[in-house]
Write a protein that holds these residues in place. Structure first.
Motif, short mmCIF file in Angstrom:
data_model
loop_
_atom_site.label_atom_id
_atom_site.label_comp_id
_atom_site.label_asym_id
_atom_site.label_seq_id
_atom_site.Cartn_x
_atom_site.Cartn_y
_atom_site.Cartn_z
N TYR A 314 0.83 -1.19 0.00
CA TYR A 314 0.00 0.00 0.00
C TYR A 314 0.87 1.25 0.00
CZ TYR A 314 -3.81 -3.12 1.21
OH TYR A 314 -4.75 -4.14 1.19
N PRO A 315 0.37 2.36 -0.54
CA PRO A 315 1.13 3.62 -0.49
C PRO A 315 1.47 3.98 0.96
CG PRO A 315 -0.72 3.81 -2.00
CD PRO A 315 -0.88 2.49 -1.29
N SER A 316 2.50 4.78 1.09
CA SER A 316 3.03 5.08 2.43
C SER A 316 2.03 5.81 3.31
CB SER A 316 4.31 5.92 2.29
OG SER A 316 4.03 7.12 1.56
N ASP A 317 1.05 6.51 2.72
CA ASP A 317 0.11 7.26 3.56
C ASP A 317 -1.08 6.41 4.01
OD1 ASP A 317 -0.88 6.96 1.03
OD2 ASP A 317 -1.78 8.96 0.93
N ILE A 318 -1.04 5.10 3.67
CA ILE A 318 -2.11 4.21 4.11
C ILE A 318 -1.60 3.37 5.28
CG2 ILE A 318 -3.59 2.26 3.48
CD1 ILE A 318 -3.69 3.30 0.66
N ASP A 319 -2.23 3.52 6.43
CA ASP A 319 -1.90 2.76 7.63
C ASP A 319 -3.10 1.85 7.92
OD1 ASP A 319 -1.13 1.68 10.01
OD2 ASP A 319 -0.84 3.61 11.05
N ASN A 323 -6.43 3.91 8.78
CA ASN A 323 -7.31 4.17 7.63
C ASN A 323 -7.14 3.05 6.60
OD1 ASN A 323 -4.70 4.91 7.02
ND2 ASN A 323 -5.29 6.59 5.65
N ARG A 342 -11.14 9.18 0.49
CA ARG A 342 -10.51 9.41 -0.82
C ARG A 342 -10.48 8.11 -1.62
NH1 ARG A 342 -5.07 11.63 1.26
NH2 ARG A 342 -6.54 12.30 2.88
N LYS A 344 -7.72 6.20 -4.36
CA LYS A 344 -6.39 6.17 -4.94
C LYS A 344 -6.36 5.17 -6.09
CE LYS A 344 -3.60 7.47 -0.90
NZ LYS A 344 -2.86 8.57 -1.52
N GLN A 356 -5.48 10.44 -7.44
CA GLN A 356 -6.04 10.50 -6.09
C GLN A 356 -7.16 11.52 -6.08
OE1 GLN A 356 -3.75 10.19 -2.25
NE2 GLN A 356 -4.18 12.39 -2.18
#
Length: 974
Positions: A314-319, A323, A342, A344, A356
């Motif tokens: 997953y992209p780095s801004d997905i935890d 989220n 959002r 993506k 995005q």
């Protein structure tokens, strides 16, 4: 021309310097750099649906343009997106606190399953308004449904698979009854076939998918939170309706193959991409705790359908603890992740986020994302709002990704309709191949780019890659337009120089023999290419110079043949004493002008073959143009060689039936020189009619006289009707020949007698043969003994002529007696004629008063008339009217003249003052003249009966009715 390569290399160095200076001031290096790029529009274009739900949206599903959403507690809204203005609202009819947990819509949009949080399930068919409960499903919280896309219809789902929250997989079938709206139990059966487990025990069945491969093999994909299972097997033919129990039964004792990942989202979701024109999905994306497992589906594999698998984290801004992603949708080149606020889009080729879309807080938290596989539209909803994404030209930037991955074939495939992008890909591929020392492949790619020609050529020259340079030039030449003649000429000439250099290097190396032969074949293909034909023809002088400078006579001849410059080919063979080859070229191409030009040389060495070639050409050759070659040849050749010339001339005369005088004269000269026996037969075959003889008589006479062919001269004299000269010359050869000449002037007895006297004089005076002289008397009836006697000398005794004299006297007596007999016959004839005349004078005929004219049928005695011996009687004017039209023109004129004279004599004299005796004399003379005129008219008009004479015979083919009066006559009878 030989140094063209060195000169062009210098020009390339200078050109590259100029390009570098131009580049410093902003001159573009490619024809596409200034091309305007297409307007950038989003690949995923969002549209908010103009819809304000009266209650919150619990769930939404879409398939085959059919949208179903659950509103509030008890309302179901169905919308046909083809008719969005006609929504259909259905009440669930639940009075308890049950809520919609999930909804499932099949691929046809006909069958809707509604799972409730109370472990119940409802069913609604598109064609009805009433929701029915599935009693057999009660007690199971439905997590997933695997629809049967192969046996399902609008009224029957076929065998389907159902996954529950407890890990069980059930097989079921729902059918709409034909007799009533529903049967008592719409769910035909509901039986467990398998249970999915993880390490901790049974786990919810998050997703189910059924696919069919080749040879009737089925693939079933089932996922839990951490595992992806595959069940593979065949359903016996004819038992498809019995379901998939047999596939699961195989794995009762052992686990099926699966993928497992450690992280856990608490759920998982799998998405598939199906092209529009295909029935089976082509790729998949499984959203789970460690990321997204992406791969393709290969239906030909025996045990696993999954292929080319990779995990995109997953992209780095997905935890995933804060989220975590909610839903996933897969398109051709991207998968979309739905987060609470959002969306993506991640490229499946490189794992990069390419899109995005952040949603405003006022819309609420994003609940679910789903794709309609039939129309490739993506739907997202919150509890308040529905959004739709249109996928627009998704592959627009794919070429860049493939290019950066060095997958140039795929990159070119996705930008083939965008030349500016294709040029970039080709340039990158060419550079990549060059750096990896794949120079030939690099040359092929460079030739298709818009990069500077000089720069690329210099690059290969500096790398000493002449073969690659040739490949580049060949490809560049093939891409030039017909109007680019200067560039075509330059490349063609340069390639010729390179080929010749390369062939010269390889020719001396025996170890490179195969490469030499291959290069030679390529060079010949290049020379004979139809595309290069015009350029090579227009610049053939330069090509010949190049070939000559390299001493390559083999290819000079080959090139000349291609250019159809057969004159050069034949000249080359003649210069190298290859006369047979030269003649073969002439015979193959049958060019008359080349035959005329090279025949004088070839006939000196291979006369028989040359004559055979001439004969094979037939009438296409003009023999007159070959006579100079034959004359030069015959003057220096033997009799045996001259026979070849005679053979061709005879072919022209007897086979082609040539009538040209020059041909016949030359044949006659050859006969006179070498074949005197054939000369006379030729002259006799030509005949004696001067108008039908094709040789020159005077030339033939002079030629025969020069060679002493007297018999031939005699024949020519006869044709020229110079009989005296013919007899004079024939007497020198043969008396019998002279006799045959003497009888030729049949219409001129005096000349015949003169010719026979010549023969008699020759026999008497030259041969002194009295018997032969007497034989001449018997051969010609015009000669008498008295004509021949003066030729004999005085001492000859009469005994030699006794018989001839007696015969002569007897002939005279016979002639006298014949004259007497003729005189007596004439006297008797005259006597009979006088008697006939006297009888005719006394002959008469009687005419009765009632007789009528044979022409007008009126009484005969009313007017002057004629009576014929045959009995026919005509009035004078009737007979004149019948006879006049059939008279010749001169008799018609004479008759008209006589009638005018007769009319003039019938008028009385106007002079009344003459003497009486004068009047009497005049009257007597006038009366005599009038009788004579009437007699002349009678001779013309009454010469014969108009009905019995020749006039009636001559008019036998004359129609009874005049054609000009036929219509008038026919109308008179109507």
């Amino acid at each position: 021309m030989a140094s063209i390569l060195d000169e062009y290399e210098d020009s390339l160095h200078r050109s590259v310097s100029v390009q570098q200076s131009r580049a410093s001031v902003g001159i573009p290096h490619s024809g596409y750099v200034n091309a305007r790029l297409e307007k950038e529009t989003p690949i995923f274009n969002k549209q908010r649906i103009d819809f304000a739900p009266p209650e919150k949206i619990n769930s939404l599903v879409v398939s085959s343009n059919q949208l179903c959403m659950s509103l509030g507690k008890d309302t179901l809204l169905r919308i046909d997106l083809g008719k969005p203005d006609e929504p259909n609202q259905v009440e669930l009819g639940r009075k308890d606190e049950a809520k919609v947990y999930k909804m499932f819509l099949d691929h046809t949009g006909s069958h809707l399953l509604i799972a409730l949080n109370t472990s119940e399930c409802l069913y609604l068919n598109r064609s009805v308004q009433k929701v029915r409960a599935l009693s057999r499903w009660k007690g199971h919280l439905i997590e997933s449904v695997g629809w049967n896309k192969f046996l399902g219809s609008e009224t029957n789902t076929g065998p389907i698979l159902v996954g529950t929250s407890q890990g069980q997989i059930y097989e079921a079938e729902i059918s709409v009854s034909e007799g009533s709206l529903f049967s008592t139990n719409p769910d035909q059966y509901f039986r467990q076939v398998y249970t999915l487990e993880e390490e901790s025990g049974p786990a919810p069945v998050c997703c189910l998918e059924i696919e069919r491969g080749i040879e009737g093999k089925f693939f079933i994909i089932a996922t839990t939170r951490k595992r992806l299972f595959q069940f593979v097997g065949k359903v016996p033919e004819g038992t498809e309706q019995q379901g998939f129990s047999s596939i699961f039964a195989v794995h009762v004792d052992h686990l099926p193959s699966f993928r497992e990942f450690p992280a856990n989202l608490g759920f998982s979701e799998i998405a598939f991409y199906t092209p529009k024109l295909r029935s089976n999905p082509r790729s998949f994306a499984w959203m789970m705790g460690n990321g997204v497992l992406y791969g393709t589906l290969d239906y030909s594999r025996p045990d696993s359908i999954l292929s080319d698998e990779r995990v995109w984290v997953y992209p780095s801004d997905i935890d995933i603890t804060v989220n975590k992603p909610i839903s996933i949708v897969l398109t051709q080149f991207h998968f979309l992740l739905l987060l609470p606020d959002r969306v993506k889009a991640v490229c499946t080729l490189n794992g990069q986020v390419v899109f995005q879309d952040l949603f405003l807080e006022k819309f609420g938290v994003l609940t679910r994302m789903i794709k309609d596989p039939t129309v490739q539209q993506i739907w997202i909803h919150t509890e308040k709002v529905v959004f739709r994404y249109h996928v627009q030209r998704e592959s627009r930037d794919v070429w860049k990704m493939y290019m950066n991955m060095n997958k140039f074939d795929l990159a070119k495939e996705y930008c083939k309709d965008r030349p500016e992008c294709l040029d970039i890909v080709l340039a990158k591929e060419a550079e990549h191949c060059f750096q990896n020392k794949r120079y030939l492949d690099s040359a092929k790619c460079y030739a298709l780019t818009q990069n500077y020609f000089e720069e690329i050529a210099l690059k290969f020259i500096e790398a000493k890659q002449e073969e690659a340079l040739m490949e580049f030039l060949i490809k560049k030449l093939s891409n030039l337009k017909p109007s680019e003649k200067t560039q075509t000429t330059l490349l063609t000439t340069w390639l010729t120089e390179l080929y010749l250099n390369w062939l010269g290097i390889l020719q001396g190396d025996l170890s490179q023999r195969n490469l030499y032969l291959d290069t030679r074949e390529k060079f010949r293909t290049f020379l004979s290419s139809p595309r290069n034909k015009d350029c090579l023809f227009n610049n053939r002088a330069s090509i010949y110079e190049l070939l000559a400078s390299h001493g390559d006579t083999e290819h000079m001849v080959y090139f000349a043949v291609i250019m159809q410059d057969y004159e050069r080919v034949v000249a080359h063979h003649c210069q190298h004493d290859e006369y047979d080859e030269a003649l073969n070229v002439l015979s193959r191409h049958r060019d008359e002008k080349l035959f005329y030009k090279f025949s004088p040389v070839l006939i000196q060495h291979i006369p028989k073959k040359v004559v055979d070639a001439w004969i094979s050409m037939g009438s296409r050759l003009d023999a007159r143009n070959l006579i100079p070659a034959l004359v030069n040849y015959s003057q220096s050749a033997s009799t045996q060689q001259i026979n070849e010339a005679i053979r061709y001339m005879e072919f022209c005369v007897y086979q082609l039936e040539e009538t040209q005088q020059a041909i016949h004269n030359y044949l006659l000269s050859l006969y006179a020189l070498c074949r005197p026996d054939s000369l006379l037969s030729y002259l006799e075959q030509a005949g004696t009619n001067p108008n039908r003889i094709h040789y020159d008589l005077k030339y033939a006479l002079r030629l025969c006289a020069e060679h002493g062919h007297h018999r031939a001269c005699v024949h020519i004299y006869k044709v020229m009707e110079l009989y005296e000269e013919a007899v004079d010359l024939a007497l020198q050869v043969d008396v019998d020949l002279a006799k045959s000449c003497a009888d030729l002037p049949e219409d001129d007895e005096e000349l015949r007698k003169k010719l026979w006297l010549k023969i008699a004089r020759h026999v008497v005076q030259e041969e002194k043969d009295v018997k032969k002289a007497m034989a001449c008397l018997s051969s010609c009836a015009l000669l008498k003994i008295e004509d021949v006697l003066p030729f004999f000398p005085d001492f000859v005794t009469i005994d030699h002529f006794k018989e001839a004299i007696c015969n002569s006297l007897e002939d005279y007596n016979k002639h006298i007696e014949e004259l007497k007999r003729e005189m007596e016959e004439a006297t008797q004839s005259a006597k009979r004629i006088r008697e006939d005349i006297q009888e005719m004078r006394n002959k008469y005929g009687s005419v009765e008063p009632q007789e009528k004219c044979a022409a007008c049928d009126f009484p005969l005695l009313n007017r002057p008339f004629y009576l014929f011996l045959c009995g026919h009687m005509f009035h004078y004017d009737c007979l004149l009217q019948a006879v006049f039209p059939n008279l010749p023109a001169y008799k018609q004129a004479k008759l008209e003249d006589l009638q005018k004279k007769l009319a003039a004599t019938s008028q009385p004299s106007k002079s009344h003052h003459r003497a009486k005796d004068t009047d009497s004399i005049s009257l007597g003379k006038g009366q005599q003249s009038r009788e004579q005129i009437k007699a002349d008219i009678d001779d013309i008009v009454a010469a014969e009966c108009v009905y019995c004479g020749e006039l009636m015979i001559r008019s036998i083919d004359k129609p009874f009715i005049d054609p000009q009066k036929y219509e008038e006559e026919m109308q008179s009878w109507l």
